[in-house]
Design a protein around this motif. Structure first.
Motif, PDB file in Angstrom:
ATOM      1  N   TRP A 109      19.347  -2.402  52.377  1.00 50.79           N
ATOM      2  CA  TRP A 109      19.663  -1.210  51.593  1.00 50.79           C
ATOM      3  C   TRP A 109      21.147  -1.138  51.247  1.00 50.79           C
ATOM      4  O   TRP A 109      21.516  -0.831  50.115  1.00 50.79           O
ATOM      5  CB  TRP A 109      19.246   0.049  52.366  1.00 50.79           C
TER       6      TRP A 109
ATOM      7  N   GLY B 157       7.060  -4.712  50.259  1.00 47.32           N
ATOM      8  CA  GLY B 157       7.952  -3.630  49.894  1.00 47.32           C
ATOM      9  C   GLY B 157       7.976  -2.574  50.974  1.00 47.32           C
ATOM     10  O   GLY B 157       7.577  -2.826  52.114  1.00 47.32           O
TER      11      GLY B 157
ATOM     12  N   CYS C  37       9.908  -7.677  46.419  1.00 44.67           N
ATOM     13  CA  CYS C  37       9.675  -6.228  46.437  1.00 44.67           C
ATOM     14  C   CYS C  37      10.874  -5.481  46.985  1.00 44.67           C
ATOM     15  O   CYS C  37      11.424  -5.860  48.023  1.00 44.67           O
ATOM     16  CB  CYS C  37       8.457  -5.882  47.293  1.00 44.67           C
ATOM     17  N   GLY C  38      11.260  -4.398  46.305  1.00 39.55           N
ATOM     18  CA  GLY C  38      12.191  -3.444  46.857  1.00 39.55           C
ATOM     19  C   GLY C  38      11.412  -2.373  47.590  1.00 39.55           C
ATOM     20  O   GLY C  38      10.202  -2.503  47.805  1.00 39.55           O
TER      21      GLY C  38
ATOM     22  N   GLN D  34      17.612  -0.321  39.061  1.00 43.93           N
ATOM     23  CA  GLN D  34      17.152  -1.540  39.722  1.00 43.93           C
ATOM     24  C   GLN D  34      16.114  -2.327  38.931  1.00 43.93           C
ATOM     25  O   GLN D  34      15.769  -3.445  39.303  1.00 43.93           O
ATOM     26  CB  GLN D  34      16.609  -1.225  41.120  1.00 43.93           C
TER      27      GLN D  34
ATOM     28  N   CYS E  62      14.929  -8.823  45.911  1.00 46.83           N
ATOM     29  CA  CYS E  62      15.110  -7.371  45.847  1.00 46.83           C
ATOM     30  C   CYS E  62      15.693  -6.834  47.137  1.00 46.83           C
ATOM     31  O   CYS E  62      15.239  -7.191  48.225  1.00 46.83           O
ATOM     32  CB  CYS E  62      13.778  -6.673  45.579  1.00 46.83           C
ATOM     33  N   GLY E  63      16.702  -5.978  47.006  1.00 41.68           N
ATOM     34  CA  GLY E  63      17.107  -5.135  48.109  1.00 41.68           C
ATOM     35  C   GLY E  63      16.246  -3.884  48.056  1.00 41.68           C
ATOM     36  O   GLY E  63      15.347  -3.762  47.217  1.00 41.68           O
ATOM     37  N   ALA E  64      16.508  -2.922  48.922  1.00 39.74           N
ATOM     38  CA  ALA E  64      15.690  -1.708  48.927  1.00 39.74           C
ATOM     39  C   ALA E  64      15.735  -1.003  47.582  1.00 39.74           C
ATOM     40  O   ALA E  64      14.699  -0.623  47.023  1.00 39.74           O
ATOM     41  CB  ALA E  64      16.159  -0.771  50.039  1.00 39.74           C
ATOM     42  N   TRP E  65      16.975  -0.850  47.013  1.00 39.54           N
ATOM     43  CA  TRP E  65      17.135  -0.121  45.755  1.00 39.54           C
ATOM     44  C   TRP E  65      17.871  -0.952  44.711  1.00 39.54           C
ATOM     45  O   TRP E  65      18.442  -0.400  43.773  1.00 39.54           O
ATOM     46  CB  TRP E  65      17.928   1.173  45.985  1.00 39.54           C
ATOM     47  N   ASN E  66      17.913  -2.262  44.864  1.00 43.21           N
ATOM     48  CA  ASN E  66      18.567  -3.089  43.848  1.00 43.21           C
ATOM     49  C   ASN E  66      17.859  -4.435  43.719  1.00 43.21           C
ATOM     50  O   ASN E  66      16.907  -4.731  44.461  1.00 43.21           O
ATOM     51  CB  ASN E  66      20.070  -3.259  44.139  1.00 43.21           C
ATOM     52  N   THR E  67      18.328  -5.233  42.766  1.00 41.60           N
ATOM     53  CA  THR E  67      17.673  -6.503  42.451  1.00 41.60           C
ATOM     54  C   THR E  67      18.732  -7.562  42.154  1.00 41.60           C
ATOM     55  O   THR E  67      19.745  -7.263  41.510  1.00 41.60           O
ATOM     56  CB  THR E  67      16.750  -6.351  41.217  1.00 41.60           C
TER      57      THR E  67
END
Length: 390
Positions: A57, A227, A318-319, A342, A372-377
């Motif tokens: 994240w 995810g 997957c985020g 994202q 993918c991070g939690a809220w980014n790519t």
């Protein structure tokens, strides 16, 4: 190979803020990066040599391919100097062959051992380590973290978790609450929390031990991703299967919550126009309109998703509430929650339909990988005239 990032950037995971190191003083454009932005390079860190990028994240870790093969860290807790614009080189990582990151721990793989470092503490030694046999002493293909011989490395203690040898694990995707495993023969197993259908067994119950996803039996898979509360896998033929939570369209299936939010935005705009014109908007369907849409909040069984009718899917990530897939033609498709940019569509709009990230197509860039991070790519690209293996 070049790497681009987009989405949540409050801690400088994509590029370093130059105005301040305090989150409260960041501009909105610093926190929400909606257009793919090339990750910074410096004299000592050439990102075209990066082998792996992993993200949580608040942080991004990448493994440099050449030289000492060290790991660089960007984001929360990493304060780069002027000549470290791409991240901070981590101590004790020379010779590292693999990396995996969670919000609290950094896991490093070496040829003879695996180490877990606590990112919340300043330590001179790893908080946990385990010796491993070298590649020459083991048979079969090389395992990638979090898999290790005989088991896997979890995000919290006990870090080592054994796996039955009969599973013959090929790859493993971990979320905070569930796991999805792919065997060498292409069979998919899941376990952990199942409250949102993310295990794919048709119910909402949890599973303590790996359980085969029976709906996919007989269809060999070659890639899995997890995810926040959803799961994705790719078949040998390039078909994409999705299941779990779909509140923000992360499965690429019609989402009531997403459509309702979009409708409210449209009505707000229409209301302003109507006020000016002296009329009132209505929620009732107009003549000729249909109100027969089928919305999916939870998909407890794997569902086939057509990302694009003309392409096969090569890899997927997957985020927390979004998904990104790369096709064999080198195009990147994203869908789900997009409030931080994202999805890479140069907007903050969410989508429950897979959409191509036109930025890379317009720049004549061939996407070869996505993380993918939690809220980014993060996407790895090469020029389209460069030959890439499928």
């Amino acid at each position: 190979m070049r790497w681009f990032g987009f989405g949540f950037n409050a801690f400088g995971q994509i590029y370093v803020h130059v105005k301040s190191t305090e989150v409260e003083s960041y501009d909105d454009e610093d926190v929400k990066v909606s257009s793919p932005t090339e990750l910074a390079t410096s004299r000592d860190c050439r990102l075209n040599t990066v082998e792996e990028v992993k993200a949580s994240w608040s942080r991004r870790a990448f493994l440099q391919l050449d030289g000492d093969r060290c790991v660089y860290l960007a984001g929360f807790g990493a304060v780069p100097s002027s000549n470290e614009s791409c991240g901070v080189p981590m101590k004790h990582t020379d010779g590292c062959t693999d990396v995996f990151i969670s919000e609290s721990c950094l896991t490093l793989g070496f040829s003879d051992r695996v180490e877990v470092w606590d990112l919340l503490k300043e330590e001179k030694t790893p908080s946990w380590s385990m010796e491993m046999k070298t590649q020459s002493e083991t048979s079969g293909t090389r395992l990638n973290l979090p898999l290790v011989p005989g088991g896997y490395i979890a995000m919290k203690p006990p870090f080592y978790r054994p796996l039955s040898q009969h599973l013959k694990a090929k790859s493993l995707a971990l979320s905070a609450e569930h796991a999805i495993l792919l065997t060498a023969s292409g069979v998919v197993y899941t376990w952990g929390a199942g409250s949102h259908g993310q295990l794919g067994h048709g119910g909402l119950t949890s599973e303590e031990d790996p359980r085969v996803v029976e709906a996919l039996w007989g269809m060999p898979m070659n890639c899995v991703a997890a995810g926040g509360w959803h799961s994705v896998c790719i078949s040998d033929g390039g078909d994409l299967y999705v299941w779990g939570w779909n509140e923000t369209g992360q499965l690429g299936l019609p989402s009531r919550g997403l459509r309702k939010a979009q409708q409210q935005q449209q009505q707000a705009g229409a209301g302003a126009s109507c006020q000016h014109a002296g009329t009132t908007p209505t929620d009732e369907p107009q003549e000729g309109e249909k109100n027969e849409d089928v919305f999916i909040s939870i998909q407890a069984f794997p569902a086939l998703l057509d990302v694009t009718p003309s392409c096969e899917v090569k890899t997927v990530s997957c985020g927390f509430r979004h998904t990104a897939a790369v096709t064999t033609k080198g195009e990147l498709y994203t869908w789900g929650w997009g409030d931080y940019g994202q999805l890479g569509h140069q907007s903050l709009v969410s989508s429950d339909e897979p959409q191509c990230v036109e930025f890379f197509r317009e720049k004549q860039l061939h996407v070869v990988d996505v993380v993918c991070g939690a809220w980014n790519t993060f996407a790895a690209v090469v020029k389209k005239d460069v030959e890439t293996s499928s």
